[in-house]
Design a protein around this motif. Structure first.
Motif, PDB file in Angstrom:
ATOM      1  N   GLY A 180       0.934  -0.787  -0.252  1.00 15.47           N
ATOM      2  CA  GLY A 180       0.018   0.290   0.328  1.00 15.47           C
ATOM      3  C   GLY A 180       0.710   1.085   0.148  1.00 15.47           C
ATOM      4  O   GLY A 180       2.054   1.260  -0.087  1.00 15.47           O
ATOM      5  N   TRP A 181      -0.022   2.054   0.393  1.00 17.96           N
ATOM      6  CA  TRP A 181       0.964   3.517   1.122  1.00 17.96           C
ATOM      7  C   TRP A 181       1.943   3.690   1.642  1.00 17.96           C
ATOM      8  O   TRP A 181       0.925   4.104   2.802  1.00 17.96           O
ATOM      9  N   THR A 182       2.678   4.180   1.983  1.00 16.20           N
ATOM     10  CA  THR A 182       3.364   3.999   3.380  1.00 16.20           C
ATOM     11  C   THR A 182       4.619   5.725   2.469  1.00 16.20           C
ATOM     12  O   THR A 182       4.578   5.653   2.166  1.00 16.20           O
ATOM     13  N   GLY A 183       4.508   6.458   4.179  1.00 16.51           N
ATOM     14  CA  GLY A 183       4.734   8.104   4.357  1.00 16.51           C
ATOM     15  C   GLY A 183       5.840   7.648   5.127  1.00 16.51           C
ATOM     16  O   GLY A 183       5.897   7.116   5.884  1.00 16.51           O
ATOM     17  N   GLY A 184       6.720   9.119   4.569  1.00 14.46           N
ATOM     18  CA  GLY A 184       8.165   9.084   5.365  1.00 14.46           C
ATOM     19  C   GLY A 184       8.636   9.596   6.090  1.00 14.46           C
ATOM     20  O   GLY A 184       8.206  11.143   4.445  1.00 14.46           O
ATOM     21  N   LEU A 185       8.475  11.008   7.033  1.00 12.24           N
ATOM     22  CA  LEU A 185       9.022  12.208   7.037  1.00 12.24           C
ATOM     23  C   LEU A 185      10.556  12.601   8.059  1.00 12.24           C
ATOM     24  O   LEU A 185      10.256  11.688   9.205  1.00 12.24           O
ATOM     25  N   LEU A 186      11.326  12.737   7.242  1.00  7.60           N
ATOM     26  CA  LEU A 186      12.254  12.821   7.496  1.00  7.60           C
ATOM     27  C   LEU A 186      13.324  14.221   7.969  1.00  7.60           C
ATOM     28  O   LEU A 186      12.717  15.203   7.470  1.00  7.60           O
ATOM     29  N   CYS A 212       6.963   7.168  10.231  1.00  2.00           N
ATOM     30  CA  CYS A 212       6.875   6.048   9.047  1.00  2.00           C
ATOM     31  C   CYS A 212       6.005   6.513   9.711  1.00  2.00           C
ATOM     32  O   CYS A 212       5.128   5.974  10.458  1.00  2.00           O
ATOM     33  N   THR A 213       4.736   6.129   8.375  1.00  2.00           N
ATOM     34  CA  THR A 213       3.629   5.351   8.551  1.00  2.00           C
ATOM     35  C   THR A 213       3.608   4.114   8.597  1.00  2.00           C
ATOM     36  O   THR A 213       4.626   2.892   8.241  1.00  2.00           O
ATOM     37  N   LEU A 214       2.710   3.345   8.850  1.00  5.90           N
ATOM     38  CA  LEU A 214       2.380   2.025   8.506  1.00  5.90           C
ATOM     39  C   LEU A 214       1.673   2.287   6.696  1.00  5.90           C
ATOM     40  O   LEU A 214       1.307   3.184   6.698  1.00  5.90           O
ATOM     41  N   PRO A 215       1.573   0.733   6.451  1.00  3.01           N
ATOM     42  CA  PRO A 215       1.178   1.175   5.296  1.00  3.01           C
ATOM     43  C   PRO A 215      -0.553   1.424   5.343  1.00  3.01           C
ATOM     44  O   PRO A 215      -0.840   0.784   6.013  1.00  3.01           O
ATOM     45  N   VAL A 216      -1.099   2.104   4.120  1.00  3.02           N
ATOM     46  CA  VAL A 216      -2.701   2.538   4.171  1.00  3.02           C
ATOM     47  C   VAL A 216      -2.736   2.164   2.673  1.00  3.02           C
ATOM     48  O   VAL A 216      -2.278   2.046   1.496  1.00  3.02           O
ATOM     49  N   ARG A 217      -3.979   0.796   3.548  1.00 10.45           N
ATOM     50  CA  ARG A 217      -3.842  -0.030   2.287  1.00 10.45           C
ATOM     51  C   ARG A 217      -6.045   1.233   2.018  1.00 10.45           C
ATOM     52  O   ARG A 217      -6.954   0.043   3.018  1.00 10.45           O
ATOM     53  N   PRO A 218      -6.392   1.692   0.741  1.00 10.59           N
ATOM     54  CA  PRO A 218      -7.277   1.962   1.144  1.00 10.59           C
ATOM     55  C   PRO A 218      -8.372   0.159   0.761  1.00 10.59           C
ATOM     56  O   PRO A 218      -8.060   0.155   0.285  1.00 10.59           O
ATOM     57  N   SER A 219      -9.657   0.733   0.989  1.00 10.53           N
ATOM     58  CA  SER A 219     -10.377   0.460   0.887  1.00 10.53           C
ATOM     59  C   SER A 219     -11.106  -0.039  -0.701  1.00 10.53           C
ATOM     60  O   SER A 219     -11.509   1.349  -1.245  1.00 10.53           O
ATOM     61  N   ALA A 249     -14.184   0.574  -1.426  1.00  7.53           N
ATOM     62  CA  ALA A 249     -15.063   1.600  -1.684  1.00  7.53           C
ATOM     63  C   ALA A 249     -14.195   3.355  -1.728  1.00  7.53           C
ATOM     64  O   ALA A 249     -14.802   3.816  -2.831  1.00  7.53           O
ATOM     65  N   HIS A 250     -12.721   2.843  -0.990  1.00  3.98           N
ATOM     66  CA  HIS A 250     -12.957   4.498  -1.202  1.00  3.98           C
ATOM     67  C   HIS A 250     -12.179   4.778  -2.454  1.00  3.98           C
ATOM     68  O   HIS A 250     -11.859   5.619  -3.165  1.00  3.98           O
ATOM     69  N   GLU A 251     -11.283   3.536  -3.263  1.00  4.18           N
ATOM     70  CA  GLU A 251     -11.136   3.813  -4.580  1.00  4.18           C
ATOM     71  C   GLU A 251     -12.029   3.969  -5.349  1.00  4.18           C
ATOM     72  O   GLU A 251     -11.842   4.632  -6.406  1.00  4.18           O
ATOM     73  N   ILE A 252     -13.538   3.213  -5.376  1.00  5.77           N
ATOM     74  CA  ILE A 252     -14.291   4.065  -6.517  1.00  5.77           C
ATOM     75  C   ILE A 252     -14.713   5.597  -5.931  1.00  5.77           C
ATOM     76  O   ILE A 252     -14.786   6.083  -7.214  1.00  5.77           O
ATOM     77  N   LEU A 253     -14.574   5.477  -4.121  1.00  3.91           N
ATOM     78  CA  LEU A 253     -15.408   6.980  -4.420  1.00  3.91           C
ATOM     79  C   LEU A 253     -14.517   8.464  -4.777  1.00  3.91           C
ATOM     80  O   LEU A 253     -14.829   9.344  -5.364  1.00  3.91           O
ATOM     81  N   TYR A 254     -13.415   8.223  -4.251  1.00  6.47           N
ATOM     82  CA  TYR A 254     -12.092   8.918  -4.620  1.00  6.47           C
ATOM     83  C   TYR A 254     -11.705   9.042  -6.238  1.00  6.47           C
ATOM     84  O   TYR A 254     -11.532  10.058  -6.463  1.00  6.47           O
ATOM     85  N   GLY A 255     -12.393   7.825  -6.768  1.00  7.14           N
ATOM     86  CA  GLY A 255     -11.570   7.505  -8.403  1.00  7.14           C
ATOM     87  C   GLY A 255     -10.116   8.091  -8.421  1.00  7.14           C
ATOM     88  O   GLY A 255      -9.322   8.266  -8.215  1.00  7.14           O
ATOM     89  N   THR A 256     -10.213   9.395  -9.277  1.00  4.12           N
ATOM     90  CA  THR A 256      -8.563   9.199  -9.858  1.00  4.12           C
ATOM     91  C   THR A 256      -7.953  10.635  -8.857  1.00  4.12           C
ATOM     92  O   THR A 256      -6.901  10.862  -8.653  1.00  4.12           O
ATOM     93  N   THR A 257      -9.109  11.013  -7.457  1.00  7.39           N
ATOM     94  CA  THR A 257      -8.299  11.661  -6.956  1.00  7.39           C
ATOM     95  C   THR A 257      -7.600  10.994  -5.521  1.00  7.39           C
ATOM     96  O   THR A 257      -7.361  11.446  -4.372  1.00  7.39           O
ATOM     97  N   LEU A 258      -8.191   9.609  -5.655  1.00  6.45           N
ATOM     98  CA  LEU A 258      -7.307   8.871  -4.058  1.00  6.45           C
ATOM     99  C   LEU A 258      -6.329   9.218  -4.236  1.00  6.45           C
ATOM    100  O   LEU A 258      -5.640   9.805  -2.882  1.00  6.45           O
ATOM    101  N   ARG A 259      -5.468   9.148  -4.776  1.00  5.50           N
ATOM    102  CA  ARG A 259      -3.292   9.019  -4.570  1.00  5.50           C
ATOM    103  C   ARG A 259      -3.382  10.900  -3.657  1.00  5.50           C
ATOM    104  O   ARG A 259      -2.455  10.998  -2.964  1.00  5.50           O
TER     105      ARG A 259
END
Length: 178
Positions: A21-27, A40-47, A49-59
């Motif tokens: 998934g998506w993992t962020g880091g701040l140094l 550092c975040t744990l990986p974020v895995r959108p469901s 439903a999130h992928e559908i609802l956010y569409g191209t704005t998910l990133r």
């Protein structure tokens, strides 16, 4: 890592991996480029439903509204400037508690390809060592002042690689533990 009152600069990036998934880091670095704090975040895995609802704005949502604000909020060290390599991170300006956010052009282009003008509408250009920063006009003078105090920073682009390597290492440790 210990908290400091010295002037610091933070580097923020998000790594996407199909498996995790998506993992962020701040140094957070001091003026000599040494680490003061790392988050550092744990990986974020959108469901799905999130992928559908956010569409191209998910990133945009994940980088600028979920992961970035979470890391900045967790940071214990006062930050003078946040440097990012993804244009979606520029929305952090509204959630970073007044800390200016700058896009490091050279790092962004290595990651994303050519940065188009519409991504940087209303941006000013500031030099930081070997890099070009794009910052909102209202933060330009503050960023110029911060950049002028980081003359001992050897490379303003390389810290993104440190974050990515640290994230890979954290992910491999998580994989070994499971």
């Amino acid at each position: 890592m210990a908290q400091t009152t010295e002037l610091t600069i933070a580097y923020f990036t998000v790594v996407y991996d199909e498996r995790t998934g998506w993992t962020g880091g701040l140094l957070v670095l001091n003026r000599g480029g040494r680490p003061v704090e790392f988050q550092c975040t744990l990986p974020v895995r959108p469901s799905r439903a999130h992928e559908i609802l956010y569409g191209t704005t998910l990133r945009d949502h994940l980088i600028g509204e979920v992961i970035g604000p979470m890391l900045i909020k967790k940071c214990r060290t006062p930050i003078a400037l946040v440097c990012c390599d993804q244009p979606e991170s520029l929305t952090l300006s509204s959630t970073a508690g007044g800390v200016p956010v700058a896009l490091v052009s050279e790092a962004a282009e290595m990651e994303e390809g050519p940065i188009t003008g519409d991504m940087l509408v209303g941006a000013s250009v500031v030099k930081l060592v070997n890099a070009t920063l794009h910052v909102p006009l209202e933060h330009a003078s503050v960023v110029e002042d911060v950049a002028s105090r980081f003359v001992d920073l050897v490379d303003a682009i390389e810290p993104f690689e440190r974050i990515k390597e640290a994230i890979k290492e954290a992910q491999s440790q998580i994989a070994r533990a499971s």
